[in-house]
Enzyme design. Structure first.
Site, PDB file in Angstrom:
ATOM      1  N   GLY A   1      -5.769  -6.247-113.281  1.00 21.87           N
ATOM      2  CA  GLY A   1      -6.520  -6.342-112.035  1.00 21.87           C
ATOM      3  C   GLY A   1      -6.042  -5.327-111.016  1.00 21.87           C
ATOM      4  O   GLY A   1      -5.923  -5.635-109.824  1.00 21.87           O
ATOM      5  N   ALA A   2      -5.790  -4.105-111.474  1.00 22.36           N
ATOM      6  CA  ALA A   2      -5.120  -3.106-110.635  1.00 22.36           C
ATOM      7  C   ALA A   2      -6.066  -2.129-109.956  1.00 22.36           C
ATOM      8  O   ALA A   2      -5.618  -1.159-109.358  1.00 22.36           O
ATOM      9  CB  ALA A   2      -4.110  -2.323-111.470  1.00 22.36           C
TER      10      ALA A   2
ATOM     11  N   VAL B   1      -9.103  -9.852-119.144  1.00 19.48           N
ATOM     12  CA  VAL B   1      -8.082 -10.827-119.559  1.00 19.48           C
ATOM     13  C   VAL B   1      -8.686 -12.097-120.155  1.00 19.48           C
ATOM     14  O   VAL B   1      -7.965 -12.903-120.751  1.00 19.48           O
ATOM     15  CB  VAL B   1      -7.143 -11.188-118.391  1.00 19.48           C
TER      16      VAL B   1
ATOM     17  N   ASN C   1      -1.441  -9.685-112.609  1.00 21.22           N
ATOM     18  CA  ASN C   1      -1.991  -9.810-111.262  1.00 21.22           C
ATOM     19  C   ASN C   1      -3.437 -10.297-111.256  1.00 21.22           C
ATOM     20  O   ASN C   1      -3.871 -10.920-110.280  1.00 21.22           O
ATOM     21  CB  ASN C   1      -1.908  -8.460-110.551  1.00 21.22           C
TER      22      ASN C   1
ATOM     23  N   SER D   1       0.661 -17.976-106.129  1.00 18.38           N
ATOM     24  CA  SER D   1       0.333 -18.247-104.732  1.00 18.38           C
ATOM     25  C   SER D   1       1.083 -19.486-104.294  1.00 18.38           C
ATOM     26  O   SER D   1       1.278 -20.425-105.086  1.00 18.38           O
ATOM     27  CB  SER D   1      -1.172 -18.485-104.577  1.00 18.38           C
TER      28      SER D   1
ATOM     29  N   TYR E   1      -8.495 -23.514-107.987  1.00 15.26           N
ATOM     30  CA  TYR E   1      -7.579 -22.389-107.787  1.00 15.26           C
ATOM     31  C   TYR E   1      -6.126 -22.838-107.625  1.00 15.26           C
ATOM     32  O   TYR E   1      -5.240 -22.332-108.322  1.00 15.26           O
ATOM     33  CB  TYR E   1      -8.011 -21.584-106.567  1.00 15.26           C
TER      34      TYR E   1
ATOM     35  N   LYS F   1      -2.646 -22.094-110.119  1.00 16.08           N
ATOM     36  CA  LYS F   1      -1.403 -21.431-109.749  1.00 16.08           C
ATOM     37  C   LYS F   1      -0.201 -22.352-109.996  1.00 16.08           C
ATOM     38  O   LYS F   1       0.886 -21.872-110.339  1.00 16.08           O
ATOM     39  CB  LYS F   1      -1.451 -20.971-108.289  1.00 16.08           C
TER      40      LYS F   1
END
Length: 234
Positions: A14-15, A65, A87, A141, A157, A161
């Site tokens: 995710g860069a 991914v 990421n 996060s 979400y 995490k």
């Protein structure tokens, strides 16, 4: 040994933008050859060109991914790997009230934020095991902290995490007798597309903790959860 083969290589998923791009830039500035992992061909190549314009040795890796085939092909495209930064992540659509939650949303978020990390990590682990000082950083996060309970209610979400944090600990336990060091980090509330740019904190500031964990010395912490201030409560 030629210069390219002698350079440490880092893969950042995710860069192509935001924190992921800033992590890639941070590692590249330190002398890493950076593999820009991203799904979108155009955005990926634009990110590579932006990094190269800054004097960073960067190249693109097509990487979704959520796809076993894509991850497998991406891993095969790498000749060495010293650092993996997981990421890539998504927030999922609102609302995420647990009392009315669409389970399809949960599955979609988990597929990227958790299953995607397992796919990528396990695919490149053979390369990491060959490195002198391999490091894995999972971008998490503090919304996943069961103690802090930060942010809005996001019942897909935030638990993703929490699971990523737990998964990080399990990897650390499994890799305890190796030189592979893995940790999770929270970049903080950063001005990105994800937050609607509703923050004064820059992607570069958010990326700093990931870059630090990616370059830990051999006696650095394992299986921890960190932000700029240090340990984050689980």
């Amino acid at each position: 040994m030629d210069r390219v083969n002698d350079m440490k290589t880092a893969l950042v998923t995710g860069a192509n933008k935001g924190i992921g791009f800033a992590i890639a830039e941070g590692l590249g500035t330190l002398g890493f050859r950076v593999a820009v992992g991203a799904r979108d061909d155009v955005r990926r190549e634009e990110a590579v060109e932006r990094l190269r314009a800054k004097g960073i040795d960067a190249f693109g890796v097509a990487l979704d991914v959520t796809s076993d085939d894509s991850v497998r092909t991406a891993a095969q495209a790498l000749d060495r790997l010293d650092v993996l930064v997981n990421n890539a992540g998504i927030g999922g659509p609102f609302p995420q009230d647990p009392t009315t939650l669409d389970l399809g949303v949960v599955r979609t978020v988990l597929d990227t934020n958790v299953f995607g990390v397992v796919r990528v990590t396990n695919a490149v682990l053979p390369l990491l095991r060959k490195a002198e000082a391999p490091r894995i950083v999972n971008v998490s996060s503090n919304m996943g902290s069961l103690a802090l309970r930060t942010g809005p209610i996001m019942a897909a979400y935030a638990p993703s995490k929490s699971m990523l944090n737990s998964l990080t600990v399990q990897y650390a336990r499994a890799l305890a007798d190796t030189n592979v060091i893995i940790n999770a980090c929270c970049p903080g509330y950063v001005a990105t597309d994800f937050t609607g740019h509703a923050s004064d904190r820059t992607p570069e500031q958010g990326a700093a903790i990931a870059v630090r964990l990616a370059t830990l010395p051999g006696d650095g912490p394992r299986g921890g959860f960190f932000d700029d201030g240090g340990d984050i409560p689980w």
